[in-house]
Design a protein around this motif. Sequence first.
Motif, PDB file in Angstrom:
ATOM      1  N   VAL A 253     -17.617  25.058   5.304  1.00  0.00           N
ATOM      2  CA  VAL A 253     -17.984  23.825   4.614  1.00  0.00           C
ATOM      3  C   VAL A 253     -17.087  22.725   5.159  1.00  0.00           C
ATOM      4  O   VAL A 253     -15.854  22.839   5.102  1.00  0.00           O
ATOM      5  CB  VAL A 253     -17.796  23.938   3.084  1.00  0.00           C
ATOM      6  CG1 VAL A 253     -18.107  22.603   2.414  1.00  0.00           C
ATOM      7  CG2 VAL A 253     -18.667  25.036   2.517  1.00  0.00           C
ATOM      8  N   SER A 254     -17.703  21.674   5.732  1.00  0.00           N
ATOM      9  CA  SER A 254     -16.942  20.524   6.224  1.00  0.00           C
ATOM     10  C   SER A 254     -17.191  19.341   5.304  1.00  0.00           C
ATOM     11  O   SER A 254     -18.294  19.167   4.766  1.00  0.00           O
ATOM     12  CB  SER A 254     -17.348  20.175   7.653  1.00  0.00           C
ATOM     13  OG  SER A 254     -16.983  21.223   8.539  1.00  0.00           O
ATOM     14  N   VAL A 255     -16.152  18.510   5.129  1.00  0.00           N
ATOM     15  CA  VAL A 255     -16.187  17.416   4.165  1.00  0.00           C
ATOM     16  C   VAL A 255     -15.758  16.124   4.849  1.00  0.00           C
ATOM     17  O   VAL A 255     -14.782  16.103   5.608  1.00  0.00           O
ATOM     18  CB  VAL A 255     -15.257  17.702   2.964  1.00  0.00           C
ATOM     19  CG1 VAL A 255     -15.296  16.556   1.962  1.00  0.00           C
ATOM     20  CG2 VAL A 255     -15.637  19.016   2.295  1.00  0.00           C
ATOM     21  N   CYS A 256     -16.486  15.049   4.585  1.00  0.00           N
ATOM     22  CA  CYS A 256     -16.086  13.700   4.960  1.00  0.00           C
ATOM     23  C   CYS A 256     -16.101  12.851   3.699  1.00  0.00           C
ATOM     24  O   CYS A 256     -17.114  12.811   2.991  1.00  0.00           O
ATOM     25  CB  CYS A 256     -17.035  13.111   6.007  1.00  0.00           C
ATOM     26  SG  CYS A 256     -16.675  11.384   6.437  1.00  0.00           S
ATOM     27  N   ALA A 257     -14.981  12.176   3.392  1.00  0.00           N
ATOM     28  CA  ALA A 257     -14.877  11.405   2.153  1.00  0.00           C
ATOM     29  C   ALA A 257     -14.313  10.029   2.448  1.00  0.00           C
ATOM     30  O   ALA A 257     -13.398   9.873   3.272  1.00  0.00           O
ATOM     31  CB  ALA A 257     -13.987  12.131   1.152  1.00  0.00           C
ATOM     32  N   PHE A 258     -14.838   9.015   1.766  1.00  0.00           N
ATOM     33  CA  PHE A 258     -14.361   7.649   1.929  1.00  0.00           C
ATOM     34  C   PHE A 258     -14.742   6.843   0.700  1.00  0.00           C
ATOM     35  O   PHE A 258     -15.512   7.299  -0.155  1.00  0.00           O
ATOM     36  CB  PHE A 258     -14.927   7.006   3.206  1.00  0.00           C
ATOM     37  CG  PHE A 258     -16.428   7.089   3.333  1.00  0.00           C
ATOM     38  CD1 PHE A 258     -17.257   6.111   2.794  1.00  0.00           C
ATOM     39  CD2 PHE A 258     -17.018   8.154   4.013  1.00  0.00           C
ATOM     40  CE1 PHE A 258     -18.638   6.190   2.925  1.00  0.00           C
ATOM     41  CE2 PHE A 258     -18.396   8.242   4.143  1.00  0.00           C
ATOM     42  CZ  PHE A 258     -19.217   7.260   3.597  1.00  0.00           C
ATOM     43  N   ILE A 259     -14.228   5.591   0.617  1.00  0.00           N
ATOM     44  CA  ILE A 259     -14.461   4.727  -0.534  1.00  0.00           C
ATOM     45  C   ILE A 259     -15.217   3.487  -0.079  1.00  0.00           C
ATOM     46  O   ILE A 259     -14.888   2.877   0.950  1.00  0.00           O
ATOM     47  CB  ILE A 259     -13.134   4.324  -1.208  1.00  0.00           C
ATOM     48  CG1 ILE A 259     -12.418   5.562  -1.750  1.00  0.00           C
ATOM     49  CG2 ILE A 259     -13.378   3.336  -2.353  1.00  0.00           C
ATOM     50  CD1 ILE A 259     -11.060   5.275  -2.353  1.00  0.00           C
ATOM     51  N   THR A 260     -16.250   3.136  -0.879  1.00  0.00           N
ATOM     52  CA  THR A 260     -16.994   1.895  -0.650  1.00  0.00           C
ATOM     53  C   THR A 260     -16.952   1.042  -1.910  1.00  0.00           C
ATOM     54  O   THR A 260     -16.449   1.466  -2.956  1.00  0.00           O
ATOM     55  CB  THR A 260     -18.467   2.179  -0.295  1.00  0.00           C
ATOM     56  OG1 THR A 260     -19.142   2.676  -1.453  1.00  0.00           O
ATOM     57  CG2 THR A 260     -18.580   3.186   0.846  1.00  0.00           C
ATOM     58  N   ASP A 261     -17.537  -0.169  -1.781  1.00  0.00           N
ATOM     59  CA  ASP A 261     -17.693  -0.988  -2.972  1.00  0.00           C
ATOM     60  C   ASP A 261     -18.815  -0.426  -3.836  1.00  0.00           C
ATOM     61  O   ASP A 261     -19.426   0.593  -3.518  1.00  0.00           O
ATOM     62  CB  ASP A 261     -17.955  -2.447  -2.588  1.00  0.00           C
ATOM     63  CG  ASP A 261     -19.331  -2.639  -1.953  1.00  0.00           C
ATOM     64  OD1 ASP A 261     -19.989  -1.626  -1.601  1.00  0.00           O
ATOM     65  OD2 ASP A 261     -19.747  -3.793  -1.791  1.00  0.00           O
ATOM     66  N   ASP A 262     -19.118  -1.098  -4.964  1.00  0.00           N
ATOM     67  CA  ASP A 262     -20.058  -0.539  -5.926  1.00  0.00           C
ATOM     68  C   ASP A 262     -21.489  -0.504  -5.413  1.00  0.00           C
ATOM     69  O   ASP A 262     -22.300   0.290  -5.881  1.00  0.00           O
ATOM     70  CB  ASP A 262     -19.990  -1.311  -7.251  1.00  0.00           C
ATOM     71  CG  ASP A 262     -20.436  -2.753  -7.112  1.00  0.00           C
ATOM     72  OD1 ASP A 262     -20.191  -3.343  -6.047  1.00  0.00           O
ATOM     73  OD2 ASP A 262     -21.020  -3.278  -8.075  1.00  0.00           O
ATOM     74  N   GLN A 263     -21.854  -1.338  -4.399  1.00  0.00           N
ATOM     75  CA  GLN A 263     -23.217  -1.360  -3.884  1.00  0.00           C
ATOM     76  C   GLN A 263     -23.366  -0.544  -2.609  1.00  0.00           C
ATOM     77  O   GLN A 263     -24.439  -0.556  -1.999  1.00  0.00           O
ATOM     78  CB  GLN A 263     -23.646  -2.810  -3.622  1.00  0.00           C
ATOM     79  CG  GLN A 263     -23.704  -3.674  -4.877  1.00  0.00           C
ATOM     80  CD  GLN A 263     -24.711  -3.160  -5.887  1.00  0.00           C
ATOM     81  OE1 GLN A 263     -25.876  -2.916  -5.546  1.00  0.00           O
ATOM     82  NE2 GLN A 263     -24.276  -3.006  -7.134  1.00  0.00           N
TER      83      GLN A 263
END
Length: 770
Positions: A253-263
């Motif tokens: 299982v590979s994971v990519c995670a990041f943060i964006t704005d609400d839209q």
Amino acid sequence: MKSVFSAIFVAALLAIPTITKAAITIDGTADADYGSAIVTQKIGTSTFKNTETNIDAASGSELDAAYGFVSNGVLYLVFAGNMDSGDLASNPFDKLQIFFMTGPGGDHTLGTNYNGAADFGHINSMGVGGNGLLDGNPGLTFDTGFAANYWIGVTVGGAGAGPTMYLNREVICSNCDGSFLGSVVPSNAPPNNIFVDGTFGIRAALNNSNTNGVQQDLSGCEVNGAPFNPQNVKTGVELAIPLGAIGNPTGKVSVCAFITDDQYASMYNQVLGPLWDGTPTYCQGSFGSADAVDFSALPGTHTFTFTVPDCNAFLLNPATTAFGSSGGASNVTVVDSGACTWTATSSQPWVTITGGLSGTGNGTITYSVATNTTIDARTASITVSGQFVTASVTITEDGKFLPPLSSIVVDGIAESAYGCPLSVQQIATGYGNSIGTNLMSNGGGSELDAAYGLVKDGVLFLVFAGNLENNFNKLSIFFMTGPGGENTLTNVNPGVDSGGLNNMGATTNGTGPGLTFDPSFAPNYWMSVTGGGGPYKLFANYAQLWPGGTNSSGLATNGYFLGSTATTNGTLSGGTNPFLIQATINDSNTNGVPGGSCNTNVYAAGFGPGDVRTGIELAIPLAALGNPVGTIAVCAFVGSGSYQQMSNQILGPIAANTNLCQGNLSGTNTPAINLGNSPGQHSFLVGPEMAIKSVTVSNSNATVIYQTEAITNLLYRVERATGNYTTNAAAWTPISGFSPGTGGTITQTDNSVTSKTNVYYRVRQTPNCQ
């Protein structure tokens, strides 16, 4: 007693996977079992930096580190850092985007037509053309070799008190499954601060209290040393994701995670694995459009990977198996997806594994379930354990009911077999006169009109006719079965029912030396019965009084909450009932004594306590009372829910005459009451069990010796039948007149024996009501 079907049921249930490491608490914290961080952030956050220490609210967003492992079919993840809740900043509802690659066929570049049910379809804003915005962007592109199959989105928002965490899930393909999973308020008290998804079993929690981690840097330059230590941050978003929610992967299982704005329109620089070229001068700020980001063109590796252990799941079958009351045997088949070695263990000695204690790959476990000789249901499990996974079969077994006993049925009614009352009330009730006719749950009053009892087949049967109000008033019953009892109650008796028995005992605050009985009465055992609640239940407790039933330290320990019942069949459940005591209530009486405190003059007034035959009924095997062979003396009274006040409803009764009134004794705390100071005898006698002790024949004389109960309102006579034994009453000839019972033995001689074969004797017991 009632004849009740007795059965044993064995249920084999597939258990929710449990981890093989120490138990993981889903609370938003990477505890020690997570080990070291898998990846750590390298650059400062290009959005706000959190300055608060709340569990729920935060003023900035960052991804400091990721922790995780796969065990027992569950992927555990902690994204250490913060999620801006918008309580201080201007951008509430930042989004944590988590993409999973679990097999072939995923999207390397995000497209469109993803399911709109997940977070209003905003994930399409990161796809080709920005969800129809016609900005010409190609869609977010992952690292070479990474093609997402699944996505989970996490956000926190709600300015002011009680921000909420929301979760969504999506299968990454056109028009595939997607949904809003639900939400949780992180500031709730445990366990209500843990999100539990009812479809896939996903669990999630938030701890937003971090103020360490990366610095705020709009240019997104490398973090350099203290106090910015992302590798030390352990709190953030924690997820427990059953692998079934992401396609049941069997490899990696590979994971990519990041943060964006609400839209989902713009992306911050907080990505794990991090954006970084390995140099101390690297900087990367926020991205203007998320749908234009190409991770494969950016320095660093922007994913991290877990290996799914072999033997990821044991499937155990069948789901349920039923047995009769004599027990039996069954088997469990094991389907082992990884062909690994496993062992089987039983949690209780009454479930015995007879075959298949261990195996490799698929196999069969055989087991047997012993007969349950107690009245209480019980639960055990067979656990199958491998190197990485465990699963359990849950086995439940019903308790056993007491067998039928002639014409006595524990239903709250003194049947004709009880004969006449052993004791009759003389004082009107100071606890109110009941006017309801419900079998259970009557309000308005408590009274003890009469007591009925006998010993049959080794069981003491008692009926306390009257009413017990559904406000948790207590009926206390004390039994004197031999020497060595407590004439004055101590405070070192078993602490059942919140110490209720000891509430009546000796006190250290000056309220009394302990409840004192008549000089001739020193009980060895105690029971209490009470009822109330919504829905109504009747509860029963039992204890052996000190010094009996003590352990090696001298503590009285033989006391139990026996259980409760919401029916009138006498069976108690939910407690510890080693003696199989039964109890029930029929609260429908509206006759008996009136409300008040004076001599009832009952029959002249139209009230007949001696005619009431409904109330509380008990069936107590003599083993619970020390197996007495002689007479049992009983004192019973109604008191308050705390046991610290006593009504005037006592049996034996406070003796009344035309000039006597006796209100409740509640003006004095129970430990200060001395029943010996009240007129009358405050106990009555039951037993021993009527039985023929011997029959001897000499010439033409047959001598019958039989045991009587110590009840003056029972009469006995000996009868003879010849030829064949029969239950036809007309075939039996009396050889004596009726004699009153004394509690001792009576000898009766038959002087007209003409044959020494096929001659039968019996003793007939009949009421002699006063």
